[in-house]
Design an enzyme around this catalytic site. Structure first.
Site, PDB file in Angstrom:
ATOM      1  N   GLU A 257     -26.746 -41.127  21.606  1.00  0.00           N
ATOM      2  CA  GLU A 257     -26.555 -39.560  22.648  1.00  0.00           C
ATOM      3  C   GLU A 257     -27.711 -39.017  22.657  1.00  0.00           C
ATOM      4  O   GLU A 257     -28.027 -38.720  21.041  1.00  0.00           O
ATOM      5  CB  GLU A 257     -25.035 -38.991  21.873  1.00  0.00           C
ATOM      6  CG  GLU A 257     -25.146 -38.077  22.341  1.00  0.00           C
ATOM      7  CD  GLU A 257     -23.569 -36.925  22.512  1.00  0.00           C
ATOM      8  OE1 GLU A 257     -24.561 -36.223  21.841  1.00  0.00           O
ATOM      9  OE2 GLU A 257     -22.686 -37.774  21.587  1.00  0.00           O
ATOM     10  N   CYS A 296     -25.356 -30.961  23.233  1.00  0.00           N
ATOM     11  CA  CYS A 296     -25.817 -31.766  23.838  1.00  0.00           C
ATOM     12  C   CYS A 296     -25.585 -31.821  25.346  1.00  0.00           C
ATOM     13  O   CYS A 296     -26.043 -32.084  26.017  1.00  0.00           O
ATOM     14  CB  CYS A 296     -25.777 -33.119  22.595  1.00  0.00           C
ATOM     15  SG  CYS A 296     -23.723 -33.359  22.786  1.00  0.00           S
TER      16      CYS A 296
END
Length: 680
Positions: A257, A296
């Site tokens: 990620e 994020c």
């Protein structure tokens, strides 16, 4: 000198011999702790996980693992205030800390519930239906998932030191894997505090969890084909990990990620007075300020119709102007500090890069008004809103990991989709519109580039806000994204568990598949005994126990009575001429639900006993019409037995097959019952 963080390895706490590197309070610059992993035997950690932790977890069923996770979540949730106090030192406000800490504990609770409700009380997960591989039905195929004898390593980012660990730990534990946690150094003291609570509780089997406080060193050198690494961080570091020999040649699974230029698109149907306008503005500001934009999933690109750009700019600016920045422990502060002074400099550099094709319309990267804080010592930064100039490119390439977002304008839905796609893959996007056609066009255009899409309007807004909105990954939905976002995938309910397990296609006879899976397979032996299965307790029942009924004729009077009694007077049951003209029936047929009702009467043992309740029917299919004068009989077979650890009863799934006088199946389904564990 502050305390040196310890690693937990091989069943004991390990303290490095050197002084370590200082970790500073994000808001005050004071030293919080020091960190070093020097001298730690990382190969021994991996061996301990494989040889001690893995076997201990895999000896438990899914339900037993889920019960431990529930116990752990309750234990961690009992006293959160000391963790909040420590979280303030990372720069997080109370609201930010709740997203991280409460969100992490909630994720463990969620997986505990999912594991109990959606996984069997076994160590094998059956994937889909059996596949018939031979004409006679004696050679079948079945996909199953089993635990791998490996280790789940997590390398986490600094922004969510609690949630980031627990959202990876819970599904890995359910899957039967021990975890080695390597937190980002800057906020590792908060991760260590939670790990220490977990270890001290003694809830998880020894070896289930180890902590590496310090450099990852040669950790990946010791990992192989059954192991996995879940990495959250920069695209640059992800690129380095992807080139590691264990990944390239050793079969090590790497999930990433990474950077994500998430967008929110305001639909062309939205006017200033519409509720959706306010929802869009609030969403952008929230994602800029929660965790000081260090998420994020934060909105980096706000894509709006050109005709609405001025109004959106004005509304976001007005809301940002009310945002108080300062000491995260102060209840009057809305936004705290970035994680470190170095992180602030990185964000400032990113803003400068964006300014080559965008103009700042709110905020000053070099100056901010603070509440109860020192701008020189703390890593504070003003929220910064930019507005991209026509043809801007940097906004689609540069991610400022802080309280920064850029407005981009579009003239058509197609252009909005193209702009979103220029981010080259994101974790999440949101579409704010009240027009179903716009919602469909934007969603289908954005979906190939996003792991998750929030479609927001006035109807779902209150519940969406309660669930965390655009920026909050949910344990029941996948978290990850294609392309630039790393291509990884986490969470997603049971998907996140199966991701860690090995799917294998089994081929064999029905009896062998039944023995392997602990679920009766069509074609397996049926055991018809002298005692009706409904007279047996959970402890006495066995897979394959069966009751086979005698035939029962279905008369025209039965069909007419059922039609009158229920009100189901569909012509196939009541109008001979119309039913005869139907190419599927060719005359009056019994209601499917009449067939099922009569079947129940054929297999039920009516007296009080271990069977407590019928709580449902699954997979009901009507296969062959039953005409007046035909007869049916039923075979009811114990298919699966699932004890409930928290009750005096368990669940029994029965295979029901109803056939006509010619032996043709007319209905098949699963009957779900609750059965006492022992005789009363």
């Amino acid at each position: 000198m502050s305390a040196l963080l310890e690693s937990y390895a091989g069943g004991r706490w390990f303290r490095a011999a050197d002084e370590g590197q200082p970790l500073l309070d994000a808001a005050t610059g004071e030293e919080v702790a020091r960190i070093s992993g020097r001298g730690l035997d990382l190969g021994a950690m991996v061996s301990y996980a494989r040889e001690v932790g893995g076997p201990a977890i895999r000896a438990l069923t899914f339900h037993e693992r889920a019960a431990l996770l529930k116990q752990l979540a309750a234990h961690l949730s009992a006293d959160k205030d000391p963790l909040y106090a420590l979280s303030y030192r990372t720069g997080a406000t109370l609201r930010d800390s709740q997203v991280d800490i409460d969100g992490g504990f909630g994720t463990v609770f969620s997986y505990a519930s999912k594991g109990r409700r959606e996984l069997p009380n076994d160590t094998v997960y059956i994937d889909g239906d059996t596949e018939r591989l031979g004409r006679g039905g004696r050679f079948l195929g079945q996909h199953v998932f089993t635990s791998r004898p490996g280790v789940a390593v997590q390398i986490n980012a600094f922004n969510f030191p609690v949630w980031g660990m627990l959202e990876k730990l819970a599904p890995a534990f359910l899957a039967g894997l021990p975890s080695i946690v390597k937190p980002a150094s800057q906020t590792a003291y908060l991760t260590e505090a939670v790990v220490r609570r977990i270890i001290d509780s003694g809830i998880l089997p020894e070896g289930s969890l180890q902590l590496l406080a310090g450099s990852a060193g040669d950790l990946l050198d010791h990992l192989g084909v059954h192991d996995s690494v879940a990495f959250t961080g920069s695209a640059h570091t992800a690129g380095v990990l992807r080139q590691h020999p264990s990944v390239l040649h050793g079969g090590l699974s790497l999930g990433v990620e990474a950077d994500s230029l998430n967008c929110s698109v305001l639909g062309p149907d939205v006017a200033v007075d519409d509720p959706e306008f306010d929802l869009f503005v609030k969403g952008v500001v929230t994602e800029m300020t929660v965790k000081a934009g260090q998420k994020c999933t934060a909105i980096r690109r706000a894509i709006v119709p050109a005709s609405m750009a001025d109004a959106v700019t004005e509304a976001i600016t007005a809301r940002l102007a009310k945002t108080t920045v300062g000491n995260p422990a102060n209840p009057d502060v809305r936004m705290g500090a970035l994680a470190s002074l170095a992180q602030r400099e990185e964000v400032r550099k990113a803003i400068e890069a964006l300014r080559s094709s965008a103009d700042i319309v709110f905020g000053d990267p070099s100056s901010v008004s603070l509440v109860d804080a020192d701008a020189e010592r703390g890593a504070f930064l003003s929220p910064v809103l930019l507005r991209a100039r026509p043809g801007a490119t940097e906004v689609h390439d540069v991610e400022p990991f802080g309280p920064v977002s850029t407005l981009i304008t579009y003239d058509s839905v197609e252009e909005a989709i193209a702009l979103a796609a220029r981010g080259r893959g994101s974790l999440v996007g949101s579409v704010v519109t009240n027009d179903p056609d716009v919602a469909r066009s934007l969603t289908l255009g954005l979906a190939p580039w996003h792991g998750r899409i929030l479609v927001l309007n006035r109807d779902d807004a209150p519940e969406a806000a309660a669930a965390g909105g655009h920026g909050s990954p949910l344990p029941v939905l996948v978290h990850g994204g294609p392309g630039r976002a790393g291509g990884g995938e986490e969470l997603g309910g049971i998907r996140g568990v199966l991701h860690h397990m090995q799917r294998t296609a089994l081929q064999g006879s029905p009896d062998m598949l039944t023995a392997i899976t602990n679920r009766w397979t069509t074609g397996s032996e049926r055991v018809v005994g002298d005692v009706h299965p409904f007279r047996k307790s959970l402890a006495e029942l066995r897979i394959g126990d069966t009751i086979e009924s005698d035939y029962r004729e279905v008369t025209l009077a039965d069909i007419e009575h059922f039609a009158e009694f229920t009100g189901d007077t569909f012509y196939a049951h009541t109008d001979p001429e119309a039913a005869a003209a139907n190419p599927l029936f060719g005359g009056i047929v019994a209601h499917g639900y009449l067939v099922v009702s009569l079947a129940a009467g054929l297999f039920v043992e009516p007296n009080p006993g271990p069977v407590l309740a019928n709580f449902g029917v699954d997979n009901l299919r009507f296969l062959t019409p039953v005409k007046a004068g035909d007869a049916i009989k039923v075979a009811l077979t114990v298919k699966q037995i699932t004890p409930r650890s928290s009750a005096d009863y368990g669940e029994v799934r029965w295979d029901a097959t109803v056939v006509n006088r010619a032996g043709e199946p007319v209905a098949t389904y699963d009957v779900l019952t609750l059965v006492a564990k022992t005789q009363g």
